[in-house]
Write a protein that holds these residues in place. Structure first.
Motif, PDB file in Angstrom:
ATOM      1  N   ASN A  95      15.314 -11.059 -14.309  1.00 35.14           N
ATOM      2  CA  ASN A  95      13.973 -11.339 -14.823  1.00 35.14           C
ATOM      3  C   ASN A  95      13.405 -12.621 -14.225  1.00 35.14           C
ATOM      4  OD1 ASN A  95      15.888 -12.874 -16.399  1.00 35.14           O
ATOM      5  ND2 ASN A  95      14.197 -13.372 -17.778  1.00 35.14           N
ATOM      6  N   ARG A 133      12.166 -11.808 -10.714  1.00 39.15           N
ATOM      7  CA  ARG A 133      10.862 -11.124 -10.761  1.00 39.15           C
ATOM      8  C   ARG A 133       9.737 -12.115 -11.024  1.00 39.15           C
ATOM      9  NH1 ARG A 133      14.065  -6.928 -13.123  1.00 39.15           N
ATOM     10  NH2 ARG A 133      13.768  -7.767 -15.216  1.00 39.15           N
ATOM     11  N   SER A 134       9.971 -13.066 -11.943  1.00 35.54           N
ATOM     12  CA  SER A 134       8.949 -14.083 -12.230  1.00 35.54           C
ATOM     13  C   SER A 134       8.717 -14.973 -11.019  1.00 35.54           C
ATOM     14  CB  SER A 134       9.368 -14.928 -13.434  1.00 35.54           C
ATOM     15  OG  SER A 134       9.479 -14.149 -14.596  1.00 35.54           O
ATOM     16  N   GLN A 139       9.105 -14.303  -7.816  1.00 30.58           N
ATOM     17  CA  GLN A 139       8.420 -13.671  -6.693  1.00 30.58           C
ATOM     18  C   GLN A 139       6.945 -13.394  -6.977  1.00 30.58           C
ATOM     19  OE1 GLN A 139      10.763  -9.581  -7.593  1.00 30.58           O
ATOM     20  NE2 GLN A 139       9.770  -9.623  -5.632  1.00 30.58           N
ATOM     21  N   LYS A 140       6.549 -13.414  -8.271  1.00 23.78           N
ATOM     22  CA  LYS A 140       5.146 -13.176  -8.616  1.00 23.78           C
ATOM     23  C   LYS A 140       4.354 -14.462  -8.819  1.00 23.78           C
ATOM     24  CE  LYS A 140       6.113 -10.749 -12.232  1.00 23.78           C
ATOM     25  NZ  LYS A 140       5.916  -9.966 -13.484  1.00 23.78           N
ATOM     26  N   LYS A 162      12.290  -3.847  -0.634  1.00 20.19           N
ATOM     27  CA  LYS A 162      12.146  -4.441  -1.943  1.00 20.19           C
ATOM     28  C   LYS A 162      13.507  -4.897  -2.444  1.00 20.19           C
ATOM     29  CE  LYS A 162       8.103  -1.907  -3.599  1.00 20.19           C
ATOM     30  NZ  LYS A 162       7.598  -1.028  -4.665  1.00 20.19           N
ATOM     31  N   THR A 177      16.568  -6.087  -7.478  1.00 20.51           N
ATOM     32  CA  THR A 177      16.236  -6.425  -8.855  1.00 20.51           C
ATOM     33  C   THR A 177      14.954  -5.771  -9.307  1.00 20.51           C
ATOM     34  OG1 THR A 177      15.146  -8.400  -8.021  1.00 20.51           O
ATOM     35  CG2 THR A 177      17.398  -8.627  -8.798  1.00 20.51           C
ATOM     36  N   ALA A 178      14.085  -5.372  -8.373  1.00 22.38           N
ATOM     37  CA  ALA A 178      12.807  -4.797  -8.758  1.00 22.38           C
ATOM     38  C   ALA A 178      12.870  -3.289  -8.892  1.00 22.38           C
ATOM     39  CB  ALA A 178      11.733  -5.162  -7.730  1.00 22.38           C
TER      40      ALA A 178
END
Length: 413
Positions: free
Chosen positions: A118, A121-122, A124-125, A176, A179-180
């Protein structure tokens, strides 16, 4: 010249990252520079990493190792850590998403933390990351963080498939990150196949709050049930979950009463201290009562120096997950979470591990309970109890947790 200078910084930083040689191939995205690295001692592929220098004097390093774990490092010539020193770092992305990672100083000028999925993901965004450790607060503008994560994942995939000798530009056709990806769909012909599964939990407050592992209840369909040995089963309500730290909080019905609940040890445990693990392994195949095993704290960190965990020698089996780990005074010092996969290690090393098991430290447990506003109690260890007395006291609050779940969820137990 700037790229060359950054590349030199990268090499200096990453040579100490894991006794690494490289870079092989390249990652060049925005202010990130990196590539693939091998282990100096074995020559085998170690990890892919990229680094970016910041005006605050900190060099940010992001890496994915050959095993697929993501790592985040903070390096600076001004740091003076003791090797093996640990630190909790709170990271906030774009002022909204917040997480805590636990870092270890593998060298005096660098802290390295494992990034759970998680957090990756945070990261990379996000366009801004604020990291807080103690009284130190640092800000990082995360330009090109998404593409660099994709490039590093692509790097690991390609090097594992083709070898370091064929390393090239990993920013091309970047895959990708794992994790995504969404979990794989159930095999055709077995949709929705379920069975009964069980784990362990324990009462953590006078209000009937029950702690267990997140993976014990993950994938449950229908009611989650709990019962003390020899007592009636009750339906439990999920209050909160923490998949990152593998913790879950359940609530007993208002009509339920408990004679006692676990108290958390208010003093650090040490390597070599004796511990007692209690749980319900292989429930239905072995005894219907809980089992008791003893051992010691083998290490104050888990796999890959994960400082959230203790390594223990007390034997645990499937079904022990979520159970309490006690010191010799009967105070809670951890939550049993896993045992090392013997088959995986056998394939990797040719040896079968013995008595390598793990428990979540009470620091993470207390943070979880604080965030869930649970009125738990702490206690100082006062003298030693016999193991039989520790088990006798724990009978009042150690609970079998059971549910009906999917076969896919059972693979995680």
């Amino acid at each position: 010249m700037l790229k060359w200078a950054v590349a030199c910084v990268l090499h200096v930083v990453l040579v100490g990252f894991a006794n690494a040689a490289g870079p092989f191939g390249s990652v060049n995205i925005g202010n990130w520079v990196g590539g693939a690295f091998s282990n100096d001692e074995s020559g085998a592929f170690s990890h892919c990493a990229a680094t970016a220098p910041y005006a605050n004097g900190v060099i940010l390093v992001v890496a994915q190792n050959a095993a697929g774990s993501w790592l985040l490092s903070f390096a600076s010539p001004g740091y003076k850590f003791n090797k093996g020193e640990n630190a909790a770092i709170d990271v906030i992305f774009d002022g909204q998403e917040q997480a805590r990672v636990f870092a270890t100083a593998n060298r005096s000028d660098m802290l390295t933390a494992i990034m759970p999925p998680n957090v990756v993901r945070s990261f990379q965004k996000a366009s801004l990351m604020v990291a807080t450790a103690g009284h130190t607060v640092l800000q990082f503008q995360l330009t090109s963080s998404g593409p660099v994560i994709a490039a590093l994942a692509n790097c690991v995939t390609k090097v594992k498939a083709d070898g370091l000798s064929k390393a090239g530009d990993f920013t091309k056709v970047a895959a990708k990150p794992a994790t995504a990806e969404k979990p794989a769909a159930p095999p055709a012909g077995k949709p929705g196949k379920t069975a009964s599964f069980s784990g362990t939990g324990f009462v953590a407050s006078a209000n009937g709050h029950i702690v267990t592992n997140h993976h014990v209840i993950e994938g449950c369909v229908g009611d989650i049930k709990g019962n003390l040995t020899g007592e009636a089963t009750m339906v439990l309500r999920v209050v909160s979950r923490d998949a990152v730290n593998d913790l879950a909080l359940l609530q007993a019905p208002a009509t339920a009463t408990f004679k006692d609940f676990a108290k958390i040890r208010d003093r650090s445990i040490r390597s070599g201290d004796s511990v007692v693990a209690i749980g319900f392994p292989y429930h239905g195949l072995l005894t219907s009562d809980f089992t008791v095993t003893t051992g010691i704290v083998s290490s104050l960190s888990g796999i890959l120096n994960d400082t959230r965990h203790l390594q223990i020698s007390a034997a645990v089996q499937p079904g022990n997950s979520g159970g309490p780990l006690f010191d010799t005074s009967g105070q809670l010092v951890g939550v049993v979470v896993a045992k090392l996969d013997a088959r995986t290690l056998m394939k990797a090393t040719g040896t079968i591990p013995e008595n390598i098991n793990f428990a979540i430290k009470t620091g993470a447990v207390r943070d979880f309970l604080d965030n869930s506003v649970v009125p738990y109690q702490t206690a100082e260890p006062k003298g030693e109890l016999k193991t039989t007395d520790i088990a006798g006291n724990a009978r009042a609050y150690t609970m079998l947790i059971s549910c009906t779940g999917t076969e896919q969820a059972d693979a995680k137990r």
